[in-house]
Design an enzyme around this catalytic site. Structure first.
Site, short mmCIF file in Angstrom:
data_model
loop_
_atom_site.label_atom_id
_atom_site.label_comp_id
_atom_site.label_asym_id
_atom_site.label_seq_id
_atom_site.Cartn_x
_atom_site.Cartn_y
_atom_site.Cartn_z
N GLU A 327 -26.38 31.82 13.46
CA GLU A 327 -26.93 31.65 12.12
C GLU A 327 -28.44 31.85 12.07
O GLU A 327 -29.18 31.06 11.50
CB GLU A 327 -26.53 30.28 11.55
N ASP A 401 -15.11 25.77 11.60
CA ASP A 401 -16.29 24.97 11.27
C ASP A 401 -15.96 23.69 10.52
O ASP A 401 -16.19 23.60 9.32
CB ASP A 401 -17.25 25.83 10.42
N GLU A 423 -17.95 18.21 19.88
CA GLU A 423 -18.80 17.91 18.71
C GLU A 423 -17.90 17.66 17.50
O GLU A 423 -17.17 18.54 17.08
CB GLU A 423 -19.76 19.07 18.45
N GLU A 429 -19.30 17.28 5.47
CA GLU A 429 -19.75 18.54 4.88
C GLU A 429 -18.65 19.22 4.07
O GLU A 429 -18.90 19.71 2.97
CB GLU A 429 -20.25 19.47 5.99
N HIS A 557 -11.63 27.21 4.43
CA HIS A 557 -12.86 27.87 3.97
C HIS A 557 -12.72 28.45 2.57
O HIS A 557 -13.10 29.59 2.31
CB HIS A 557 -13.24 28.99 4.95
O1 GCW Z 1 -21.21 24.30 9.30
C1 GCW Z 1 -22.39 24.93 9.47
C2 GCW Z 1 -23.27 24.23 8.51
C3 GCW Z 1 -24.72 24.41 8.87
C4 GCW Z 1 -24.91 23.95 10.29
C5 GCW Z 1 -24.03 24.79 11.20
C6 GCW Z 1 -24.11 24.38 12.65
C7 GCW Z 1 -26.81 22.92 11.30
O2 GCW Z 1 -23.01 24.67 7.21
O3 GCW Z 1 -25.47 23.65 7.96
O4 GCW Z 1 -26.25 24.04 10.70
O5 GCW Z 1 -22.71 24.65 10.80
O6 GCW Z 1 -23.28 23.60 13.06
O7 GCW Z 1 -24.98 24.83 13.36
#
Ligand code: GCW
Length: 712
Positions: A327, A401, A423, A429, A557
């Site tokens: 990212e 995610d 993790e 979220e 998602h």
């Molecule tokens: O799920 C995504 C989130 C980001 C996050 C990323 C990650 C910290 O939307 O906000 O960034 O994962 O885990 O690195």
């Protein structure tokens, strides 16, 4: 604040240090979490406890022992409704005795040496014993931190009204690193935080110590957390500058006697000069180098010097978490080096001091594979065996995610030569932020018990994570924190249960979600068994309800872009793997992502017989069906309904479950603290409205393709 002052002046309330408010108060704003220590209202239990603990003997002079005395003074005063006597001798009384064989003569005489040997640095014994006419409750451990954990265990037993007769508990953590990961930014904002701003007041530190830091440490230690990563994995390089390190050292000093070590997320480009800061391209650092190539000697030296500087200030510093080449974050691949090259450079700099690197596997470079969920596996599995021994690869529970439901990330079990850190995300979220009541322990247990078959049947995720599968000592679980500076810490009172549950499961993943819920309810809401049963049933059904009204049958998602709260199944702009349409692939034939052997073959990343089971629509568990398959709208489900009918049914089942949570909660009005009652009720009402929006939006959108009527 106003309310607190009001209490102080108008009610017989004793306001103590820390967050201990003893006595009756009109209402509970949630600040005291699960550590309320209210007087026991069951007279029989109260007199048993008062009888069993007429005096307390804590040996040891360390700051941790001082904290143990303080916790007991505060906790027992509250629970027992009277001052407890601390005495150096026991003298035939019924006493609570706390010490190590070295600090306490009594513990030494009781001869627990053999049992203590197997309990490590953090474990403890909690035992009933008799010595020269005294009936004792003994907390024994090899070190003071074990004694602190044992103390919290005893207080928990009393808070939940357990008998203190014939105690014989021995406990040691199943994982070594039990960390909260704060995604807190230096400007006080929190990425994916829904409970206010960061606890860490960077402008005030190191001089001004917010009393809340100590309360945070108490709460974290009470559930066995032993480390905190202070800052966001999207790390600002300035976290490592000299000024911030002083501030971090002040926090580390404060947390140390609670058994909590400090860790930092670091930016891989830290050694570079700030002039490389490009707009949105987080490449600027705090050094003066022109590169952060992990094989460059200057870069390696920079990190070694930085490690020396850190350990000069914080001798027990825990280590680094790194998000690299993910990212937009910089990383070793910017120089055509591997993740192992990057991680090992950092590992080498920390190794002389005993620090570790947690190198995140949350990567999804589109060049690696069309299917996002396959990418981390493809990048990391070839690196197995190439990491230094103080490097963890830290992977999220699922391959995408933190969705409401995913199958397990297939990396677990597939990297036998690398310690893998799990993790989890405590902050919700993708599960309704701090608005929805969703108890995450049931979800985490689903993952922990997931059988990877890496070494045949019984190769659970838990056995990978706790090191038993490959015989690792270095083990850990990280939870992305849901804590902010909201008065009640987590935004939603029930979100406190998720913080609590994370700590308890990191300590012992064998605990059941029910048991953890039971403890939390008794400590937070009520010890009345019918209230406990009602609230527990709300909690236990809450995650499945959320899956059902958001993303049932393996959908994933389909939430709003960026905000990640409501539904947006139609969104199709920008990067494909950030859009819902890429994932649900609804069309006139059916819906779902074909990851079977004739599709993206993500099933091929799992061990047999999982691979074959997932590959076939007739054996694939229906909860994962649309994760692995594009399925016809008229496909017959196990229930006899068509897929379309089942989808409608699930969406309605989810919202109906929210209705019944709300009804249950309303029925508890008289048994719950009024402020907590109203807070939760308001949130449940919003959850009901929003769940219906999820259902309506998704079904209306999918109906455009199925062309079938919505039934329920
Ligand atoms: O799920 C995504 C989130 C980001 C996050 C990323 C990650 C910290 O939307 O906000 O960034 O994962 O885990 O690195």
């Amino acid at each position: 604040m106003r309310r607190r002052l009001l209490f102080t002046f108008t009610l017989p309330v004793i306001v103590l240090g820390l967050f201990s408010v003893v006595g009756t108060s009109l209402s509970d704003d949630g600040y005291t979490l699960w550590m309320k220590y209210k007087k026991i209202d069951d007279e029989r239990r109260l007199s048993q406890y008062q009888h069993a603990i007429s005096t307390v003997n804590v040996s040891g002079t360390s700051e941790t022992c001082r904290i143990i005395r303080e916790e007991l003074e505060n906790g027992l005063r509250g629970l027992l409704g009277k001052e407890v006597l601390f005495a150096a001798a026991v003298n035939g009384k019924n006493a609570l005795v706390i010490g190590t064989p070295v600090t306490s003569d009594i513990v030494n005489k009781l001869g627990y040496h053999a049992r203590l040997q197997s309990l490590g640095k953090e474990g403890y014994l909690l035992k009933s014993a008799e010595l020269k006419g005294s009936n004792l409750i003994v907390i024994a451990a090899n070190g003071d931190i074990g004694l602190l954990y044992g103390t919290f265990h005893l207080l928990r037993l009393m808070q939940t009204r357990h008998s203190l007769d014939s105690l014989d508990v021995s406990s040691r953590p199943k994982t070594q690193y039990r960390l909260l990961n704060h995604w807190d930014n230096l400007d006080g904002s929190i990425e994916r935080g829904y409970a206010g701003r960061s606890l860490w007041k960077w402008d005030d530190l190191p001089k001004k110590i917010d009393p809340r830091y100590r309360d945070y440490a108490r709460a974290a230690a009470s559930i066995g957390i032993n480390g905190t990563v202070l800052n966001n994995v999207n790390a600002d390089p300035r976290i490592l500058d000299a000024q911030h390190l002083q501030k971090i050292a002040a926090l580390a000093d404060l947390f140390r006697p609670y058994g909590i070590r400090v860790f930092l997320s670091v930016n891989f480009a830290s050694p570079m000069s700030g002039r490389f800061e490009l707009d949105g391209d987080r490449k600027g650092g705090i050094g003066n180098l022109t590169t952060s190539d992990p094989l460059n000697p200057g870069v390696r030296l920079w990190w070694k010097n930085k490690a020396r500087e850190i350990y000069g200030l914080i001798p027990d510093f825990g280590g680094f978490v790194v998000k690299a080449n993910s990212e937009g974050m910089p990383g070793p691949q910017d120089y055509k080096r591997t993740h192992a090259n990057g991680a090992n450079m950092l590992g080498e700099s920390l190794a002389p001091y005993g620090g570790v690197v947690m190198w995140r596997a949350f990567v999804y470079n589109p060049d690696v594979d069309f299917d996002r969920v396959k990418r981390a596996y493809k990048e990391f599995v070839p690196l197995d065996g190439k990491f230094l021994s103080n490097v963890f690869v830290q992977a999220k529970n699922g391959p995408l995610d933190f969705q409401p439901r995913e199958p397990v990330q297939p990396l677990f079990g597939a990297m036998p030569k690398t310690p893998l850190m799990l993790e989890l995300q405590i902050t919700q979220e993708y599960l309704g932020h701090s608005t929805y009541l969703v108890y995450l322990a049931s979800m985490w247990k689903e993952y922990l018990q997931f059988d990877t078959y890496a070494k045949g049947r019984g190769s659970t995720l838990a056995s990978v994570v706790d090191g038993t599968m490959e015989n690792y000592q270095m083990t850990g679980m990280a939870g992305v924190a849901n804590i902010g500076d909201d008065r009640n810490w987590c935004g939603h009172i029930f979100a406190q249960a998720n913080w609590y549950a994370f700590g308890r499961l990191a300590w012992d993943h064998r605990l059941s979600a029910e048991q953890i819920a039971d403890e939390w309810i008794r400590m937070t809401l009520s010890n009345n068994s019918s209230v406990v049963a009602s609230v527990r049933s709300m909690m236990m059904g809450s995650r499945e309800a959320c899956v059902d009204y958001m993303e049932p049958l393996g959908l994933h998602h389909i939430m709003q872009t960026d905000f990640h709260y409501g539904p947006e199944p139609s969104y199709d702009k920008g990067r494909p793997d950030w859009t819902p349409v890429y994932y649900h692939r609804a069309d006139s034939i059916g819906i779902g992502f074909d990851r079977s052997s004739s599709g993206s073959n993500a099933v091929g990343q799992y061990f047999s017989p999982l691979r074959e089971m997932f590959d076939d629509t007739s054996t694939c568990p229906e909860k994962y069906l649309l994760w692995f398959h594009h399925v016809r709208w008229d496909h017959r489900m196990k229930s006899g309904r068509t897929l379309w009918e089942e989808l409608c049914n699930k969406y309605y089942a989810g919202t109906m479950c929210v209705d019944s949570m709300l009804a249950t909660w309303k029925s508890l009005e008289k048994s719950i603290d009024p402020e907590i009652f109203l807070q939760v009720k308001a949130r449940l009402e919003k959850q009901k409205t929003d769940a219906e929006i999820w259902r309506g939006t998704c079904l209306r959108y999918f109906q455009r393709f199925s062309k079938m009527p919505v039934i329920h």
